[in-house]
Every structure is written in C-alpha cells, then in structure tokens.
Design a protein around this motif. Structure first.
Motif, PDB file in Angstrom:
ATOM      1  N   LEU A   2       7.646  -5.014  -0.887  1.00  0.00           N
ATOM      2  CA  LEU A   2       6.756  -4.243  -0.042  1.00  0.00           C
ATOM      3  C   LEU A   2       5.579  -3.708  -0.853  1.00  0.00           C
ATOM      4  CD1 LEU A   2       6.448  -3.214   2.855  1.00  0.00           C
ATOM      5  CD2 LEU A   2       7.648  -1.159   2.157  1.00  0.00           C
ATOM      6  N   ASN A   3       4.383  -3.945  -0.349  1.00  0.00           N
ATOM      7  CA  ASN A   3       3.152  -3.471  -0.956  1.00  0.00           C
ATOM      8  C   ASN A   3       3.129  -1.942  -0.944  1.00  0.00           C
ATOM      9  OD1 ASN A   3       0.389  -2.582  -1.126  1.00  0.00           O
ATOM     10  ND2 ASN A   3      -0.242  -4.683  -0.698  1.00  0.00           N
ATOM     11  N   VAL A   6       1.383   0.015   1.851  1.00  0.00           N
ATOM     12  CA  VAL A   6       1.904  -0.019   3.218  1.00  0.00           C
ATOM     13  C   VAL A   6       2.633   1.289   3.499  1.00  0.00           C
ATOM     14  CG1 VAL A   6       3.518  -1.155   4.788  1.00  0.00           C
ATOM     15  CG2 VAL A   6       2.074  -2.525   3.252  1.00  0.00           C
ATOM     16  N   GLU A  54      -1.356  -0.811   6.719  1.00  0.00           N
ATOM     17  CA  GLU A  54      -2.041  -0.861   5.439  1.00  0.00           C
ATOM     18  C   GLU A  54      -3.448  -0.353   5.721  1.00  0.00           C
ATOM     19  OE1 GLU A  54      -2.878  -3.730   1.690  1.00  0.00           O
ATOM     20  OE2 GLU A  54      -3.571  -4.418   3.639  1.00  0.00           O
ATOM     21  N   GLU A  57      -5.085  -0.777   9.322  1.00  0.00           N
ATOM     22  CA  GLU A  57      -4.604  -1.998   9.972  1.00  0.00           C
ATOM     23  C   GLU A  57      -3.113  -1.875  10.304  1.00  0.00           C
ATOM     24  OE1 GLU A  57      -4.121  -6.801   9.171  1.00  0.00           O
ATOM     25  OE2 GLU A  57      -4.756  -5.502   7.530  1.00  0.00           O
ATOM     26  N   ILE A  59       0.238  -3.497  10.867  1.00  0.00           N
ATOM     27  CA  ILE A  59       0.790  -4.785  10.435  1.00  0.00           C
ATOM     28  C   ILE A  59       2.230  -4.990  10.904  1.00  0.00           C
ATOM     29  CG2 ILE A  59      -0.765  -5.006   8.476  1.00  0.00           C
ATOM     30  CD1 ILE A  59       1.530  -4.007   6.678  1.00  0.00           C
ATOM     31  N   VAL A  78       5.658  -8.248  13.473  1.00  0.00           N
ATOM     32  CA  VAL A  78       4.951  -8.147  12.197  1.00  0.00           C
ATOM     33  C   VAL A  78       3.787  -9.136  12.232  1.00  0.00           C
ATOM     34  CG1 VAL A  78       5.103  -8.467   9.684  1.00  0.00           C
ATOM     35  CG2 VAL A  78       7.014  -7.423  10.933  1.00  0.00           C
ATOM     36  N   GLU A  79       2.624  -8.654  11.831  1.00  0.00           N
ATOM     37  CA  GLU A  79       1.428  -9.496  11.759  1.00  0.00           C
ATOM     38  C   GLU A  79       1.742 -10.740  10.934  1.00  0.00           C
ATOM     39  OE1 GLU A  79      -2.078 -10.675  12.754  1.00  0.00           O
ATOM     40  OE2 GLU A  79      -1.805  -8.531  13.157  1.00  0.00           O
ATOM     41  N   TRP A  82       1.634 -10.960   7.201  1.00  0.00           N
ATOM     42  CA  TRP A  82       2.505 -10.030   6.489  1.00  0.00           C
ATOM     43  C   TRP A  82       3.989 -10.387   6.595  1.00  0.00           C
ATOM     44  CZ3 TRP A  82       1.179  -6.189   3.217  1.00  0.00           C
ATOM     45  CH2 TRP A  82      -0.175  -5.884   3.142  1.00  0.00           C
ATOM     46  N   ARG A  83       4.322 -11.467   7.252  1.00  0.00           N
ATOM     47  CA  ARG A  83       5.727 -11.841   7.395  1.00  0.00           C
ATOM     48  C   ARG A  83       6.296 -12.315   6.051  1.00  0.00           C
ATOM     49  NH1 ARG A  83       4.534 -14.873  13.050  1.00  0.00           N
ATOM     50  NH2 ARG A  83       3.841 -12.972  14.080  1.00  0.00           N
ATOM     51  N   LYS A  85       7.359 -10.469   3.705  1.00  0.00           N
ATOM     52  CA  LYS A  85       6.904  -9.604   2.615  1.00  0.00           C
ATOM     53  C   LYS A  85       7.612  -8.250   2.655  1.00  0.00           C
ATOM     54  CE  LYS A  85       2.489 -11.896   2.206  1.00  0.00           C
ATOM     55  NZ  LYS A  85       1.040 -11.808   2.270  1.00  0.00           N
ATOM     56  N   ILE A  87       8.193  -6.218   5.320  1.00  0.00           N
ATOM     57  CA  ILE A  87       7.765  -5.255   6.340  1.00  0.00           C
ATOM     58  C   ILE A  87       8.875  -5.018   7.365  1.00  0.00           C
ATOM     59  CG2 ILE A  87       6.049  -4.712   8.122  1.00  0.00           C
ATOM     60  CD1 ILE A  87       4.936  -4.792   5.217  1.00  0.00           C
TER      61      ILE A  87
END
Length: 146
Positions: A2-3, A6, A54, A57, A59, A78-79, A82-83, A85, A87
C-alpha cells in the motif's frame, strides 16, 4: 504494498459520497456490465462508506450495513490502475473495527466468484453454493466477528 500516500477513512463529505458513486458506476456498470438500475439501492441510505483516496482522487470504496444480525460488506470497488496494490485488503482491514461497532455475528459479502481468492486471503470463508446475481456468479463469504 500500500502506497503511504493512500488514506482510508469513513466518507463524511457529500462530494466524497458523490465520487464513491461515480467510481462504483465506472467499475460495476461500465466495466463489468451490471444494470445501472441496481447499482444504487436502498441499502445505500443505511450504509457506512469507506473511501480510499490518494490526494483528492478516490481510488477505492466499500459499504457496510446491518442486515439480519450481520454486517454486510458490499459494493467494494477499486480504480483499475490501483488494483492488486493492496487497496482492497486495506479497505477490509479498516472495515473490521467499524463492523465490530455496528455489531453482528459476521461480516458477510456476496463475492463475485472470480474474487473468492481475494476474500479468502483477507480472512473470509466461503459459505454455501454459488448463485447468480445480475448475470454474474457469486458466493457468500463471511468472517466471524464475535
């Protein structure tokens, strides 16, 4: 992974809820072909929405609501970029304490069969037989809360 930029929270702002509905429309109606007429339903009036963002946005999202002594988890979207990843898993992790506060024996979801492995990795157990929901095979998955 996960970023770190986010953020996941309960959606409280009206514009965030609007963005959630746009993401759901994009994923469920445009990408997956579900009927537009069933995308927004009465359960949305009683739901708690989680939102993954994020910056500004949106996501990812899911909703939680009480039904028959359980907490239903649904409309997880999930956008596309971004799948895979983390989320969806992060949304589920954030949903658990909220579901505990809502009360109920289980978190229950009608999972698309193609997503069953995601739910199992997130701690859910498949339950019952497959069923058709708007032309897509689903199966109930659940996670014990109490």
């Amino acid at each position: 992974m996960l970023n770190s930029r986010v953020q996941i929270s309960i959606a409280t702002r009206r514009d965030d809820v609007g963005k959630i509905f746009l993401l759901r429309y994009k994923v469920f109606v445009l990408e997956q072909g579900f009927a537009e007429s069933i995308e927004i339903d009465d359960n949305d009036n009683e739901s708690t929405f989680l939102i993954a963002k994020e910056g500004n946005e949106v996501i990812g999202t899911l909703r939680l609501f009480k039904k028959d002594g359980n907490v239903m988890l649904g409309r997880m979207a999930v956008e596309k970029a971004w799948r895979h990843k983390g989320i969806g898993n992060a949304l589920v992790r954030e949903a658990i304490p909220i579901a505990l506060k809502l009360g109920g024996a289980y978190i229950v979801a009608h999972a698309q069969v193609r997503a069953i492995d995601f739910y199992i990795k997130s701690g859910f157990t498949p339950f019952g037989e497959e069923f058709d929901e708007d032309g897509v095979q689903h199966r109930i998955v659940r996670m014990r809360l109490s």
